[in-house]
Design a protein around this motif. Structure first.
Motif, mmCIF file in Angstrom:
data_model
loop_
_atom_site.group_PDB
_atom_site.id
_atom_site.type_symbol
_atom_site.label_atom_id
_atom_site.label_comp_id
_atom_site.label_asym_id
_atom_site.label_seq_id
_atom_site.Cartn_x
_atom_site.Cartn_y
_atom_site.Cartn_z
ATOM 1 N N LEU A 99 2.485 -20.917 8.666
ATOM 2 C CA LEU A 99 1.614 -19.743 9.453
ATOM 3 C C LEU A 99 1.862 -18.595 8.990
ATOM 4 O O LEU A 99 0.683 -18.051 9.641
ATOM 5 N N MET A 100 2.202 -18.601 7.923
ATOM 6 C CA MET A 100 2.621 -16.939 7.728
ATOM 7 C C MET A 100 1.819 -16.426 6.399
ATOM 8 O O MET A 100 0.916 -17.328 5.946
ATOM 9 N N HIS A 101 1.411 -14.852 7.047
ATOM 10 C CA HIS A 101 -0.109 -14.272 5.875
ATOM 11 C C HIS A 101 0.993 -14.351 4.416
ATOM 12 O O HIS A 101 2.246 -14.322 4.096
ATOM 13 N N ALA A 102 0.314 -14.981 2.957
ATOM 14 C CA ALA A 102 1.210 -14.965 2.467
ATOM 15 C C ALA A 102 -0.328 -14.680 1.522
ATOM 16 O O ALA A 102 -1.395 -14.554 1.438
ATOM 17 N N GLY A 103 -0.381 -14.462 0.315
ATOM 18 C CA GLY A 103 -1.334 -14.298 -0.875
ATOM 19 C C GLY A 103 -1.757 -12.974 -0.699
ATOM 20 O O GLY A 103 -1.254 -11.694 -0.463
ATOM 21 N N GLU A 104 -2.762 -12.680 -0.322
ATOM 22 C CA GLU A 104 -4.209 -11.507 -0.309
ATOM 23 C C GLU A 104 -3.828 -11.523 1.276
ATOM 24 O O GLU A 104 -3.961 -9.926 1.335
ATOM 25 N N ALA A 105 -3.260 -12.306 2.073
ATOM 26 C CA ALA A 105 -3.080 -11.580 3.612
ATOM 27 C C ALA A 105 -1.860 -10.612 3.496
ATOM 28 O O ALA A 105 -1.922 -10.836 5.157
ATOM 29 N N LEU A 106 -1.060 -11.273 2.714
ATOM 30 C CA LEU A 106 -0.130 -10.406 2.989
ATOM 31 C C LEU A 106 0.019 -8.734 2.699
ATOM 32 O O LEU A 106 0.337 -8.928 1.661
ATOM 33 N N PRO A 107 0.688 -8.166 4.080
ATOM 34 C CA PRO A 107 0.537 -6.793 4.014
ATOM 35 C C PRO A 107 2.002 -5.981 2.510
ATOM 36 O O PRO A 107 3.072 -6.665 3.406
ATOM 37 N N VAL A 108 1.647 -5.702 1.602
ATOM 38 C CA VAL A 108 2.430 -5.430 0.933
ATOM 39 C C VAL A 108 2.330 -3.977 0.736
ATOM 40 O O VAL A 108 1.221 -4.395 -0.010
ATOM 41 N N VAL A 109 3.048 -3.217 0.277
ATOM 42 C CA VAL A 109 2.556 -1.804 -0.788
ATOM 43 C C VAL A 109 4.079 -1.575 -1.546
ATOM 44 O O VAL A 109 5.284 -1.877 -1.315
ATOM 45 N N GLN A 110 4.142 -0.661 -2.500
ATOM 46 C CA GLN A 110 5.341 -0.064 -3.523
ATOM 47 C C GLN A 110 5.947 0.990 -2.729
ATOM 48 O O GLN A 110 5.312 1.244 -1.863
ATOM 49 N N HIS A 111 7.254 1.065 -3.109
ATOM 50 C CA HIS A 111 7.495 2.363 -2.130
ATOM 51 C C HIS A 111 7.230 3.777 -2.268
ATOM 52 O O HIS A 111 7.854 4.718 -2.155
ATOM 53 N N ASP A 112 6.680 3.596 -3.370
ATOM 54 C CA ASP A 112 6.806 5.255 -4.345
ATOM 55 C C ASP A 112 4.814 5.532 -3.615
ATOM 56 O O ASP A 112 4.854 6.319 -3.510
ATOM 57 N N VAL A 113 4.067 4.637 -2.578
ATOM 58 C CA VAL A 113 2.717 5.302 -2.546
ATOM 59 C C VAL A 113 3.376 6.407 -1.531
ATOM 60 O O VAL A 113 4.087 6.165 -0.470
ATOM 61 N N THR A 114 2.184 6.686 -0.843
ATOM 62 C CA THR A 114 1.904 7.443 0.508
ATOM 63 C C THR A 114 2.048 6.543 1.677
ATOM 64 O O THR A 114 1.725 5.720 1.674
ATOM 65 N N LEU A 115 2.599 7.601 2.704
ATOM 66 C CA LEU A 115 2.264 6.322 4.126
ATOM 67 C C LEU A 115 1.389 6.246 4.595
ATOM 68 O O LEU A 115 1.034 5.069 5.034
ATOM 69 N N ARG A 116 0.126 7.034 4.256
ATOM 70 C CA ARG A 116 -1.253 7.127 4.153
ATOM 71 C C ARG A 116 -1.817 5.501 3.553
ATOM 72 O O ARG A 116 -2.223 4.804 4.611
ATOM 73 N N ASP A 117 -0.947 5.530 2.503
ATOM 74 C CA ASP A 117 -1.698 4.495 1.688
ATOM 75 C C ASP A 117 -0.753 3.184 2.269
ATOM 76 O O ASP A 117 -1.760 2.315 2.800
ATOM 77 N N ALA A 118 0.008 3.320 3.393
ATOM 78 C CA ALA A 118 1.068 2.587 3.531
ATOM 79 C C ALA A 118 -0.092 1.876 4.920
ATOM 80 O O ALA A 118 -0.027 0.344 5.468
ATOM 81 N N LEU A 119 -0.725 3.081 5.453
ATOM 82 C CA LEU A 119 -1.497 2.757 7.023
ATOM 83 C C LEU A 119 -2.415 1.969 6.921
ATOM 84 O O LEU A 119 -2.607 1.401 7.302
ATOM 85 N N MET A 120 -2.998 2.465 5.590
ATOM 86 C CA MET A 120 -3.980 1.394 5.437
ATOM 87 C C MET A 120 -4.063 -0.030 5.385
ATOM 88 O O MET A 120 -4.656 -0.750 5.771
ATOM 89 N N GLU A 121 -2.600 0.094 4.236
ATOM 90 C CA GLU A 121 -2.552 -1.586 4.240
ATOM 91 C C GLU A 121 -2.418 -2.293 5.233
ATOM 92 O O GLU A 121 -2.692 -2.863 5.249
ATOM 93 N N ILE A 122 -1.649 -1.237 6.583
ATOM 94 C CA ILE A 122 -1.252 -1.905 7.348
ATOM 95 C C ILE A 122 -3.345 -2.356 8.088
ATOM 96 O O ILE A 122 -2.799 -3.507 8.938
ATOM 97 N N SER A 123 -3.380 -1.906 8.404
ATOM 98 C CA SER A 123 -4.880 -1.736 9.092
ATOM 99 C C SER A 123 -5.459 -2.858 8.098
ATOM 100 O O SER A 123 -6.879 -3.851 9.033
ATOM 101 N N ARG A 124 -5.858 -2.619 6.667
ATOM 102 C CA ARG A 124 -6.718 -3.668 6.145
ATOM 103 C C ARG A 124 -5.765 -5.471 6.780
ATOM 104 O O ARG A 124 -6.841 -6.160 6.750
ATOM 105 N N LYS A 125 -4.662 -6.006 6.828
ATOM 106 C CA LYS A 125 -4.109 -6.661 6.980
ATOM 107 C C LYS A 125 -3.782 -7.177 8.484
ATOM 108 O O LYS A 125 -3.660 -8.500 8.587
ATOM 109 N N GLY A 126 -3.720 -6.189 9.340
ATOM 110 C CA GLY A 126 -4.150 -6.534 10.844
ATOM 111 C C GLY A 126 -2.868 -7.192 11.695
ATOM 112 O O GLY A 126 -3.014 -8.015 11.887
#
Length: 320
Positions: free
Chosen positions: A201-228
């Protein structure tokens, strides 16, 4: 209504007594029947007419779902060709309260000619079926719950209970487990709970929401929005999991009046994300979410991030 309640209590008392009496009569014949079925290289064929036929059909279904391959054959149809469904490798279990059912007696010579072992469950140890059986199981009752002592009531309850006892004894002798039960019930809730794993059932590969620790909070939020998924995993330069950022973290961040465009996500992430191994059951993921009061988990294999799963995935798969 008082009369109806009195009748119900009388019926239940008679049927309860019928089952209690069965337990007092159990002897080595029951054990012998279990041994015979366990040694059977084929299948257990269960037969019966009328109300006994209904009990026989249910018993065959119970056996089949608890590790004893079994099926029901109608005695009337058996006399017109369905006898060909029975092989010399099988064991036949015949049910009849009287032990004199015409349709069953009519096929006894054919069953004898096949040399299949016969187990009979009747309410009459002196009956023809009882005498012809290799093993006879006495399912007799003192009286029917029917006030006319005619309609099969206590006798069918006794046969059903004795059949269930046989099925459960075989289940335990085979070492049958919940996982085995689930394999024969893949469409049921138990099958889903015991056969569906997190990796399914897990989301993996391109569907997995993941970012590098040094990205901005704004970029992290965009990743959350993209992966839903309402969250994103945070990894370091080596790709090792180091945190998680969720919708809940966002609400707490807003209270701190932090600049989304300049703040690195590592400064506001939760550094100890709740994880689960990919090979664990999806039902276990649900239990972890409930216990930790989170809506999602990061999935790992040997400590390496491989996916993410949330409660919506479990609900969609009908695991919970």
């Amino acid at each position: 209504m008082t009369a109806a309640l009195a009748t119900a209590n009388r019926v239940l008392a008679i049927e309860a007594q019928a089952i209690t009496a069965l337990a007092q009569r159990l002897d080595e014949r029951f054990a012998a029947a279990c041994a015979l079925i366990l040694q059977c290289p084929g299948r257990l064929v269960v037969m019966g007419m009328g109300k006994s036929g209904h009990i026989a059909r249910k018993l065959a279904a119970t056996m089949a779902s608890t590790g004893t391959p079994a099926f029901f054959v109608h005695p009337g149809e058996a006399a017109h060709g369905d006898l060909g469904m029975i092989t010399r490798q099988d064991v036949v279990l015949l049910l009849s309260n009287s032990g004199e059912s015409d349709e069953v007696l009519a096929i006894l010579p054919s069953l004898k000619r096949l040399a299949v072992p016969l187990i009979c469950m009747t309410g009459n140890p002196s009956s023809t079926m009882a005498r012809e059986a290799q093993i006879h199981l006495d399912a007799g009752v003192a009286e029917e719950a029917c006030p006319l002592n005619l309609a099969p009531t206590a006798s069918t309850t006794a046969a059903l209970a004795l059949g269930d006892a046989l099925a459960v004894a075989l289940l335990e002798a085979r070492g049958f487990q919940a996982e085995d039960f689930a394999l024969s019930h893949p469409g049921g809730s138990l099958g889903r709970r015991l056969l569906v794993h997190v990796r399914d059932l897990m989301h993996a590969g391109e569907a997995l929401p993941v970012v590098q620790h040094d990205v901005t909070l704004r970029d992290a939020l965009m990743e959350i929005s993209r992966k839903g998924m309402g969250m994103t995993a945070i990894v370091d330069e080596a790709g090792q999991l180091c945190g998680i950022y969720t919708d809940g973290d966002l609400r707490r961040t807003i209270d701190r009046d932090i600049d989304l465009r300049t703040t690195p996500v590592r400064e506001v992430m939760s550094p100890a994300p709740v994880t689960i191994e990919a090979q664990r059951l999806a039902a276990e993921a649900a239990a972890v979410m409930e216990a930790r009061r989170v809506n999602g988990l990061l999935v790992v294999e040997q400590g390496r991030l491989v996916g993410a799963i949330n409660m919506h995935d479990l609900l969609k798969a009908r695991v919970v």
